[in-house]
Design a protein around this motif. Structure first.
Motif, PDB file in Angstrom:
ATOM      1  N   PRO A 172       0.827  -1.211   0.000  1.00 13.22           N
ATOM      2  CA  PRO A 172       0.000   0.000   0.000  1.00 13.22           C
ATOM      3  C   PRO A 172       0.856   1.254   0.000  1.00 13.22           C
ATOM      4  O   PRO A 172       1.957   1.271   0.551  1.00 13.22           O
ATOM      5  CB  PRO A 172      -0.800  -0.129   1.300  1.00 13.22           C
ATOM      6  CG  PRO A 172       0.053  -0.977   2.189  1.00 13.22           C
ATOM      7  CD  PRO A 172       0.714  -1.959   1.268  1.00 13.22           C
ATOM      8  N   ILE A 173       0.350   2.289  -0.647  1.00 19.95           N
ATOM      9  CA  ILE A 173       1.022   3.587  -0.634  1.00 19.95           C
ATOM     10  C   ILE A 173       0.379   4.406   0.482  1.00 19.95           C
ATOM     11  O   ILE A 173      -0.802   4.745   0.433  1.00 19.95           O
ATOM     12  CB  ILE A 173       0.886   4.294  -1.995  1.00 19.95           C
ATOM     13  CG1 ILE A 173       1.566   3.447  -3.076  1.00 19.95           C
ATOM     14  CG2 ILE A 173       1.501   5.686  -1.943  1.00 19.95           C
ATOM     15  CD1 ILE A 173       1.417   4.007  -4.475  1.00 19.95           C
ATOM     16  N   LEU A 174       1.170   4.715   1.503  1.00 23.00           N
ATOM     17  CA  LEU A 174       0.648   5.352   2.711  1.00 23.00           C
ATOM     18  C   LEU A 174       1.373   6.659   2.980  1.00 23.00           C
ATOM     19  O   LEU A 174       2.524   6.853   2.584  1.00 23.00           O
ATOM     20  CB  LEU A 174       0.811   4.407   3.908  1.00 23.00           C
ATOM     21  CG  LEU A 174       0.182   3.015   3.768  1.00 23.00           C
ATOM     22  CD1 LEU A 174       0.528   2.152   4.977  1.00 23.00           C
ATOM     23  CD2 LEU A 174      -1.329   3.109   3.594  1.00 23.00           C
ATOM     24  N   ALA A 175       0.684   7.551   3.673  1.00 20.76           N
ATOM     25  CA  ALA A 175       1.250   8.852   4.008  1.00 20.76           C
ATOM     26  C   ALA A 175       1.939   8.803   5.372  1.00 20.76           C
ATOM     27  O   ALA A 175       1.465   8.148   6.299  1.00 20.76           O
ATOM     28  CB  ALA A 175       0.151   9.914   4.016  1.00 20.76           C
ATOM     29  N   PHE A 176       3.068   9.492   5.491  1.00 26.27           N
ATOM     30  CA  PHE A 176       3.800   9.588   6.750  1.00 26.27           C
ATOM     31  C   PHE A 176       4.640  10.859   6.708  1.00 26.27           C
ATOM     32  O   PHE A 176       4.738  11.533   5.672  1.00 26.27           O
ATOM     33  CB  PHE A 176       4.683   8.356   6.981  1.00 26.27           C
ATOM     34  CG  PHE A 176       5.661   8.087   5.878  1.00 26.27           C
ATOM     35  CD1 PHE A 176       6.971   8.550   5.952  1.00 26.27           C
ATOM     36  CD2 PHE A 176       5.281   7.364   4.752  1.00 26.27           C
ATOM     37  CE1 PHE A 176       7.878   8.310   4.932  1.00 26.27           C
ATOM     38  CE2 PHE A 176       6.175   7.123   3.717  1.00 26.27           C
ATOM     39  CZ  PHE A 176       7.479   7.592   3.810  1.00 26.27           C
ATOM     40  N   GLY A 177       5.254  11.198   7.804  1.00 22.54           N
ATOM     41  CA  GLY A 177       6.040  12.408   7.882  1.00 22.54           C
ATOM     42  C   GLY A 177       7.517  12.166   7.663  1.00 22.54           C
ATOM     43  O   GLY A 177       8.060  11.130   8.047  1.00 22.54           O
ATOM     44  N   CYS A 178       8.164  13.135   7.040  1.00 23.22           N
ATOM     45  CA  CYS A 178       9.611  13.136   6.887  1.00 23.22           C
ATOM     46  C   CYS A 178      10.113  14.285   7.758  1.00 23.22           C
ATOM     47  O   CYS A 178      10.012  15.463   7.399  1.00 23.22           O
ATOM     48  CB  CYS A 178       9.970  13.352   5.421  1.00 23.22           C
ATOM     49  SG  CYS A 178      11.644  12.902   4.956  1.00 23.22           S
ATOM     50  N   GLY A 179      10.629  13.954   8.948  1.00 22.57           N
ATOM     51  CA  GLY A 179      10.922  14.970   9.949  1.00 22.57           C
ATOM     52  C   GLY A 179      12.342  15.502   9.854  1.00 22.57           C
ATOM     53  O   GLY A 179      13.291  14.734   9.755  1.00 22.57           O
ATOM     54  N   TYR A 180      12.486  16.829   9.892  1.00 25.09           N
ATOM     55  CA  TYR A 180      13.827  17.415   9.845  1.00 25.09           C
ATOM     56  C   TYR A 180      14.138  18.275  11.061  1.00 25.09           C
ATOM     57  O   TYR A 180      15.230  18.844  11.154  1.00 25.09           O
ATOM     58  CB  TYR A 180      14.021  18.235   8.564  1.00 25.09           C
ATOM     59  CG  TYR A 180      12.924  19.224   8.258  1.00 25.09           C
ATOM     60  CD1 TYR A 180      12.832  20.437   8.930  1.00 25.09           C
ATOM     61  CD2 TYR A 180      11.970  18.935   7.287  1.00 25.09           C
ATOM     62  CE1 TYR A 180      11.830  21.339   8.650  1.00 25.09           C
ATOM     63  CE2 TYR A 180      10.957  19.833   7.001  1.00 25.09           C
ATOM     64  CZ  TYR A 180      10.883  21.041   7.683  1.00 25.09           C
ATOM     65  OH  TYR A 180       9.872  21.928   7.408  1.00 25.09           O
TER      66      TYR A 180
END
Length: 421
Positions: A172-180
């Motif tokens: 599945p293509i799922l949304a998540f955060g890329c944290g900086y």
């Protein structure tokens, strides 16, 4: 970490094993190491669960993690499991502040940013201080946790390959955060994980996204071992048909937490002045937190009960706020638990809904050989009147968060991954 803004049966053998012992030592091995998975592109064929092996402990690490593969080709990230927040995030391969420690566990975006007009962006930016310049701009996020930690970054989507307990595979293509920009505070050490696996019931959680795709029931559960490790699952396949104590979740318009109550505290099976507690079950919190009034009452009960016993306050031990020393250093909890009484939380609106808290569920033994109280004053760290049931009190219990039936359940369990792990 409480965010502020923090089925289809197994084989007959597995099902019999599970129902006869709630969680047998071999169950998670059989689930996690199932062989010859069958690829599948049909969501309707995936009516089972996804299981993960858990690593970590309450002390000295202070967190439990699972490994999640992300991307194509996939890269594995160790994530702190957190039922107290929704958004999953990993450390971004970008200039950052407060970067998570494993520098080889960075996620590199590749044109897969979520736009501001996306419904999930609107869900994560519901706070009044978040605004998008336009629907085609990148979707920024900021999550603040109750321990004053935070993560700032950008929302994106990618493949997250999953192997289901019925042998099927999905990407599945799922949304998540890329944290900086990460901030780590509180009683936990600075995170040595690559990010957080948000398991709350908001729209942005991995659990909710998998459910909206028709891949699983909207259920998540975990079993944290007192000896370290355990397992986590999405879906309802591993939920026992009996032996689970259930209590309804409280509805709240302002938060998406797993909140229950009211509950009254019993000490040595006797009623106390601590009554009507609303409680958030939060696997992202190492310890349990009571509001100041309840915490003070509990400390008085414990302190008075220790009179005449060979324990004295160990004020030099800064592991936790309240610690005691014995005649000689304790090597394990088993050396000292006989000096402490069991606690019990009785949920007054649910018939026979009792959460048993033996001494092992609220004490730790430190590296100095002292014993410390693992129920802390939440008001002191800004939680106000919020009460949290953290990992220390969830050990050796199968805990189930059922968002479809709006209830939470628990049962005593052996949470070791295997007898020889």
């Amino acid at each position: 970490m409480v965010a502020k803004s923090r089925g289809i049966p197994l084989t007959t053998l597995l099902l019999i094993l599970f129902l006869s012992a709630i969680v047998p030592t071999s169950l998670s091995d059989q689930v996690l190491n199932s062989k010859n998975p069958r690829p599948s592109s049909s969501a309707s064929s995936l009516g089972s669960s996804v299981a993960f092996q858990i690593k970590g402990n309450v002390y000295p690490l202070g967190y439990y993690t699972v490994s999640l593969a992300i991307g194509n080709p996939p890269k594995v990230y160790d994530l702190d499991i957190d039922t107290g927040s929704d958004l999953t995030w990993v450390q971004c391969d970008a200039p950052c502040q407060g970067c998570t420690i494993p520098r080889n566990r960075l996620y590199k975006p590749n044109g897969n940013l979520v736009k501001c007009g996306d419904p999930l962006c609107k869900a994560i930016q519901s706070a009044p201080n978040h605004h998008c310049a336009g629907p085609n701009e990148q979707c920024d996020y900021e999550v603040e946790y109750a321990d004053q930690g935070s993560s700032l970054g950008v929302l994106l989507r990618d493949n997250i390959p999953l192997k289901f307990t019925n042998g099927s595979l999905a990407r599945p293509i799922l949304a998540f955060g890329c944290g900086y920009d990460q901030k780590h505070v509180g009683h936990n050490p600075s995170a040595s994980t690559a990010g957080v696996l948000g398991l709350g019931n908001g729209k942005t959680s991995i659990l909710s996204q998998l459910h909206s795709l028709g891949l699983i029931r909207n259920v998540v559960g975990h079993c944290l071992s007192e000896r370290g490790g355990g397992f986590l699952f999405f879906g309802d396949q591993l939920v026992p048909q009996s032996g689970v104590v259930w209590t309804p979740l409280l509805q709240s318009s302002s938060t998406q937490h797993y909140k229950t109550g009211p509950a009254d505290l019993f000490f040595d099976r006797k009623p106390t002045s601590v009554k009507g507690l609303q409680l958030i079950f939060d696997s992202g919190s190492s310890y349990t937190y009571f509001n100041s009034k309840a915490h003070k009452a509990l400390v008085n009960l414990v302190t008075n009960d220790l009179r005449g016993k060979p324990l004295s306050r160990a004020t030099e031990d800064s592991s936790l706020p309240i610690c005691w020393r014995g005649p000689k250093p304790f090597k394990s909890l088993h050396d000292v638990t006989s000096n402490f009484k069991p606690l019990l939380l009785s949920f007054t609106k649910s018939k026979n809904s009792l959460l048993q808290l033996p001494p092992e569920a609220y004490l730790i033994v430190t590296k100095h050989g002292n014993v410390c109280l693992g129920i802390l004053d939440g008001t002191e760290i800004g939680l106000g009147n919020t009460n949290i049931i953290g990992d220390i009190s969830l050990q050796d219990k199968l805990v189930i968060y059922d968002n479809e039936k709006q209830q939470i359940g628990w049962a005593s369990a052996n949470c070791d991954r295997s007898s020889n792990s």
